[in-house]
Design a protein around this motif. Sequence first.
Motif, PDB file in Angstrom:
ATOM      1  N   SER A   1      -7.087 -10.131 -10.055  1.00 28.45           N
ATOM      2  CA  SER A   1      -7.633  -9.002  -9.311  1.00 28.45           C
ATOM      3  C   SER A   1      -6.502  -8.065  -8.910  1.00 28.45           C
ATOM      4  O   SER A   1      -5.385  -8.503  -8.624  1.00 28.45           O
ATOM      5  CB  SER A   1      -8.359  -9.492  -8.058  1.00 28.45           C
ATOM      6  OG  SER A   1      -8.735  -8.403  -7.241  1.00 28.45           O
ATOM      7  N   VAL A   2      -6.798  -6.757  -8.893  1.00 26.24           N
ATOM      8  CA  VAL A   2      -5.782  -5.783  -8.489  1.00 26.24           C
ATOM      9  C   VAL A   2      -5.961  -5.367  -7.032  1.00 26.24           C
ATOM     10  O   VAL A   2      -5.127  -4.629  -6.495  1.00 26.24           O
ATOM     11  CB  VAL A   2      -5.829  -4.528  -9.391  1.00 26.24           C
ATOM     12  CG1 VAL A   2      -5.610  -4.908 -10.837  1.00 26.24           C
ATOM     13  CG2 VAL A   2      -7.136  -3.767  -9.218  1.00 26.24           C
ATOM     14  N   VAL A   3      -7.003  -5.832  -6.393  1.00 24.41           N
ATOM     15  CA  VAL A   3      -7.285  -5.433  -5.018  1.00 24.41           C
ATOM     16  C   VAL A   3      -6.153  -5.884  -4.095  1.00 24.41           C
ATOM     17  O   VAL A   3      -5.783  -7.062  -4.061  1.00 24.41           O
ATOM     18  CB  VAL A   3      -8.623  -6.021  -4.535  1.00 24.41           C
ATOM     19  CG1 VAL A   3      -8.875  -5.656  -3.073  1.00 24.41           C
ATOM     20  CG2 VAL A   3      -9.766  -5.525  -5.407  1.00 24.41           C
ATOM     21  N   GLY A   4      -5.582  -4.931  -3.376  1.00 20.13           N
ATOM     22  CA  GLY A   4      -4.517  -5.238  -2.441  1.00 20.13           C
ATOM     23  C   GLY A   4      -3.175  -5.535  -3.070  1.00 20.13           C
ATOM     24  O   GLY A   4      -2.225  -5.899  -2.366  1.00 20.13           O
ATOM     25  N   ARG A   5      -3.067  -5.363  -4.384  1.00 20.55           N
ATOM     26  CA  ARG A   5      -1.812  -5.670  -5.073  1.00 20.55           C
ATOM     27  C   ARG A   5      -0.998  -4.404  -5.320  1.00 20.55           C
ATOM     28  O   ARG A   5      -1.542  -3.311  -5.468  1.00 20.55           O
ATOM     29  CB  ARG A   5      -2.102  -6.350  -6.419  1.00 20.55           C
ATOM     30  CG  ARG A   5      -2.967  -7.583  -6.340  1.00 20.55           C
ATOM     31  CD  ARG A   5      -2.293  -8.706  -5.574  1.00 20.55           C
ATOM     32  NE  ARG A   5      -1.132  -9.215  -6.267  1.00 20.55           N
ATOM     33  CZ  ARG A   5      -1.179 -10.211  -7.166  1.00 20.55           C
ATOM     34  NH1 ARG A   5      -2.338 -10.781  -7.462  1.00 20.55           N
ATOM     35  NH2 ARG A   5      -0.087 -10.636  -7.748  1.00 20.55           N
ATOM     36  N   ALA A   6       0.316  -4.574  -5.373  1.00 17.93           N
ATOM     37  CA  ALA A   6       1.209  -3.479  -5.750  1.00 17.93           C
ATOM     38  C   ALA A   6       1.390  -3.534  -7.264  1.00 17.93           C
ATOM     39  O   ALA A   6       1.820  -4.552  -7.806  1.00 17.93           O
ATOM     40  CB  ALA A   6       2.551  -3.617  -5.043  1.00 17.93           C
ATOM     41  N   CYS A   7       1.033  -2.476  -7.955  1.00 20.48           N
ATOM     42  CA  CYS A   7       1.051  -2.458  -9.419  1.00 20.48           C
ATOM     43  C   CYS A   7       2.090  -1.461  -9.931  1.00 20.48           C
ATOM     44  O   CYS A   7       2.407  -0.477  -9.261  1.00 20.48           O
ATOM     45  CB  CYS A   7      -0.320  -2.073  -9.968  1.00 20.48           C
ATOM     46  SG  CYS A   7      -1.669  -3.147  -9.430  1.00 20.48           S
ATOM     47  N   CYS A   8       2.595  -1.734 -11.119  1.00 19.35           N
ATOM     48  CA  CYS A   8       3.550  -0.838 -11.762  1.00 19.35           C
ATOM     49  C   CYS A   8       3.073  -0.560 -13.182  1.00 19.35           C
ATOM     50  O   CYS A   8       2.790  -1.493 -13.939  1.00 19.35           O
ATOM     51  CB  CYS A   8       4.945  -1.453 -11.788  1.00 19.35           C
ATOM     52  SG  CYS A   8       6.196  -0.407 -12.585  1.00 19.35           S
TER      53      CYS A   8
ATOM     54  N   LEU B   1      -6.900   4.536 -12.193  1.00 14.78           N
ATOM     55  CA  LEU B   1      -7.957   3.530 -12.210  1.00 14.78           C
ATOM     56  C   LEU B   1      -7.596   2.331 -11.340  1.00 14.78           C
ATOM     57  O   LEU B   1      -8.423   1.828 -10.573  1.00 14.78           O
ATOM     58  CB  LEU B   1      -8.203   3.085 -13.653  1.00 14.78           C
ATOM     59  CG  LEU B   1      -9.426   2.219 -13.931  1.00 14.78           C
ATOM     60  CD1 LEU B   1     -10.692   2.872 -13.415  1.00 14.78           C
ATOM     61  CD2 LEU B   1      -9.543   1.951 -15.427  1.00 14.78           C
ATOM     62  N   LEU B   2      -6.358   1.870 -11.434  1.00 15.63           N
ATOM     63  CA  LEU B   2      -5.919   0.742 -10.615  1.00 15.63           C
ATOM     64  C   LEU B   2      -6.015   1.072  -9.129  1.00 15.63           C
ATOM     65  O   LEU B   2      -6.465   0.255  -8.326  1.00 15.63           O
ATOM     66  CB  LEU B   2      -4.484   0.360 -10.979  1.00 15.63           C
ATOM     67  CG  LEU B   2      -4.274  -0.275 -12.354  1.00 15.63           C
ATOM     68  CD1 LEU B   2      -2.789  -0.378 -12.670  1.00 15.63           C
ATOM     69  CD2 LEU B   2      -4.935  -1.648 -12.430  1.00 15.63           C
ATOM     70  N   ARG B   3      -5.600   2.281  -8.788  1.00 14.76           N
ATOM     71  CA  ARG B   3      -5.662   2.683  -7.380  1.00 14.76           C
ATOM     72  C   ARG B   3      -7.110   2.808  -6.914  1.00 14.76           C
ATOM     73  O   ARG B   3      -7.457   2.406  -5.799  1.00 14.76           O
ATOM     74  CB  ARG B   3      -4.927   4.016  -7.195  1.00 14.76           C
ATOM     75  CG  ARG B   3      -4.797   4.426  -5.740  1.00 14.76           C
ATOM     76  CD  ARG B   3      -3.925   3.443  -4.962  1.00 14.76           C
ATOM     77  NE  ARG B   3      -3.887   3.801  -3.544  1.00 14.76           N
ATOM     78  CZ  ARG B   3      -4.778   3.404  -2.645  1.00 14.76           C
ATOM     79  NH1 ARG B   3      -5.787   2.623  -3.015  1.00 14.76           N
ATOM     80  NH2 ARG B   3      -4.670   3.769  -1.391  1.00 14.76           N
ATOM     81  N   ALA B   4      -7.971   3.342  -7.788  1.00 12.53           N
ATOM     82  CA  ALA B   4      -9.381   3.490  -7.429  1.00 12.53           C
ATOM     83  C   ALA B   4     -10.080   2.145  -7.297  1.00 12.53           C
ATOM     84  O   ALA B   4     -11.097   2.033  -6.623  1.00 12.53           O
ATOM     85  CB  ALA B   4     -10.097   4.350  -8.466  1.00 12.53           C
ATOM     86  N   LEU B   5      -9.527   1.117  -7.936  1.00 14.34           N
ATOM     87  CA  LEU B   5     -10.098  -0.224  -7.851  1.00 14.34           C
ATOM     88  C   LEU B   5      -9.566  -1.008  -6.657  1.00 14.34           C
ATOM     89  O   LEU B   5      -9.935  -2.153  -6.463  1.00 14.34           O
ATOM     90  CB  LEU B   5      -9.818  -0.997  -9.145  1.00 14.34           C
ATOM     91  CG  LEU B   5     -10.740  -0.647 -10.311  1.00 14.34           C
ATOM     92  CD1 LEU B   5     -10.171  -1.173 -11.618  1.00 14.34           C
ATOM     93  CD2 LEU B   5     -12.134  -1.207 -10.080  1.00 14.34           C
ATOM     94  N   GLY B   6      -8.679  -0.393  -5.879  1.00 15.92           N
ATOM     95  CA  GLY B   6      -8.248  -1.042  -4.651  1.00 15.92           C
ATOM     96  C   GLY B   6      -6.832  -1.561  -4.627  1.00 15.92           C
ATOM     97  O   GLY B   6      -6.458  -2.281  -3.695  1.00 15.92           O
ATOM     98  N   ALA B   7      -6.012  -1.225  -5.640  1.00 18.69           N
ATOM     99  CA  ALA B   7      -4.604  -1.616  -5.585  1.00 18.69           C
ATOM    100  C   ALA B   7      -3.957  -0.947  -4.377  1.00 18.69           C
ATOM    101  O   ALA B   7      -4.235   0.215  -4.074  1.00 18.69           O
ATOM    102  CB  ALA B   7      -3.883  -1.201  -6.864  1.00 18.69           C
ATOM    103  N   SER B   8      -3.107  -1.686  -3.668  1.00 15.52           N
ATOM    104  CA  SER B   8      -2.497  -1.128  -2.459  1.00 15.52           C
ATOM    105  C   SER B   8      -1.539   0.003  -2.784  1.00 15.52           C
ATOM    106  O   SER B   8      -1.395   0.957  -2.022  1.00 15.52           O
ATOM    107  CB  SER B   8      -1.764  -2.226  -1.683  1.00 15.52           C
ATOM    108  OG  SER B   8      -0.732  -2.799  -2.480  1.00 15.52           O
ATOM    109  N   SER B   9      -0.868  -0.101  -3.928  1.00 16.16           N
ATOM    110  CA  SER B   9       0.024   0.968  -4.371  1.00 16.16           C
ATOM    111  C   SER B   9       0.216   0.853  -5.873  1.00 16.16           C
ATOM    112  O   SER B   9       0.098  -0.232  -6.450  1.00 16.16           O
ATOM    113  CB  SER B   9       1.387   0.886  -3.667  1.00 16.16           C
ATOM    114  OG  SER B   9       2.066  -0.306  -4.031  1.00 16.16           O
ATOM    115  N   VAL B  10       0.495   1.982  -6.506  1.00 16.91           N
ATOM    116  CA  VAL B  10       0.732   2.010  -7.946  1.00 16.91           C
ATOM    117  C   VAL B  10       1.974   2.852  -8.215  1.00 16.91           C
ATOM    118  O   VAL B  10       2.029   4.024  -7.835  1.00 16.91           O
ATOM    119  CB  VAL B  10      -0.467   2.599  -8.722  1.00 16.91           C
ATOM    120  CG1 VAL B  10      -0.160   2.624 -10.213  1.00 16.91           C
ATOM    121  CG2 VAL B  10      -1.732   1.791  -8.463  1.00 16.91           C
ATOM    122  N   SER B  11       2.964   2.246  -8.850  1.00 14.11           N
ATOM    123  CA  SER B  11       4.163   2.976  -9.258  1.00 14.11           C
ATOM    124  C   SER B  11       4.012   3.372 -10.717  1.00 14.11           C
ATOM    125  O   SER B  11       3.718   2.528 -11.567  1.00 14.11           O
ATOM    126  CB  SER B  11       5.412   2.102  -9.088  1.00 14.11           C
ATOM    127  OG  SER B  11       5.571   1.705  -7.737  1.00 14.11           O
TER     128      SER B  11
END
Length: 247
Positions: free
Chosen positions: A195-202, A217-227
């Motif tokens: 799951s990407v919810v609450g995760r910091a993604c790059c 898309l990752l941010r819209a799905l609830g990722a806490s941050s996207v680099s």
Amino acid sequence: VRAAFEHLRSRVVKGVGRGVESPALAAVLVGNRPDAELYMRRKREACETTGVNFQLVRMSETSSTSDIAQAIRNLRRQTHISGVFCQLPLPPQVDSRMVTTSVGVAKDVDGMHPLHMGLLAQAFANDGMLHPRMFAMHTWDHSPPVAVVSTAAPVSHYDDDDDDDDDDGCVSVPSAMLPCAPRAAVGLLMAHGHSVVGRACCVLGDGSTAGLPLALLLRALGASSVSLVSRAALAPIVHPDSVPEED
């Protein structure tokens, strides 16, 4: 990936068995870039594996914006064609924005039409409006193969709970066509329990067809941050020999 292919093929077979015409994907390729040729071969193979008809229109490297746009409009007007896309990047003399707009909204399987990108950016700005269940493989039977997401669709299409909490399955993006490659990437992650919810993604690469929409898309799905790492920043990593030696 193999399981996804088998699942999609079973959907096509069932549809044809019910008298539905086989889906058809049309692609426009301008020039003969080796990477684009490879992509088209893989796209054709994927279509053959899943039972989707594939039509490729080749155009000269010197084609004008109007010529390419007209070819795309001719394809999208054919009723048997389910979706259309133009392989990017395009030659420098071509207006890529005009070309992607000419695909139209209804058959924009790449999700690159300004309306679709705008709705995805709006979902990003409004902090996690897409529901993860849209990307689970078992929900694909309830959505068109072009991945249309609409508030008009019943919530139950995306909600497999037994409770009556309609908000749990809410999809707040009105009639948005999600970009195929990013949607597939997220679907594969979720198929493996990530799951990407609450995760910091790059996201490595900021291309308009994959990197940028994937980040949104990752941010819209609830990722806490996207680099989002630019292609220029990746060049020394991907091609280390191109980095000049320090004195």
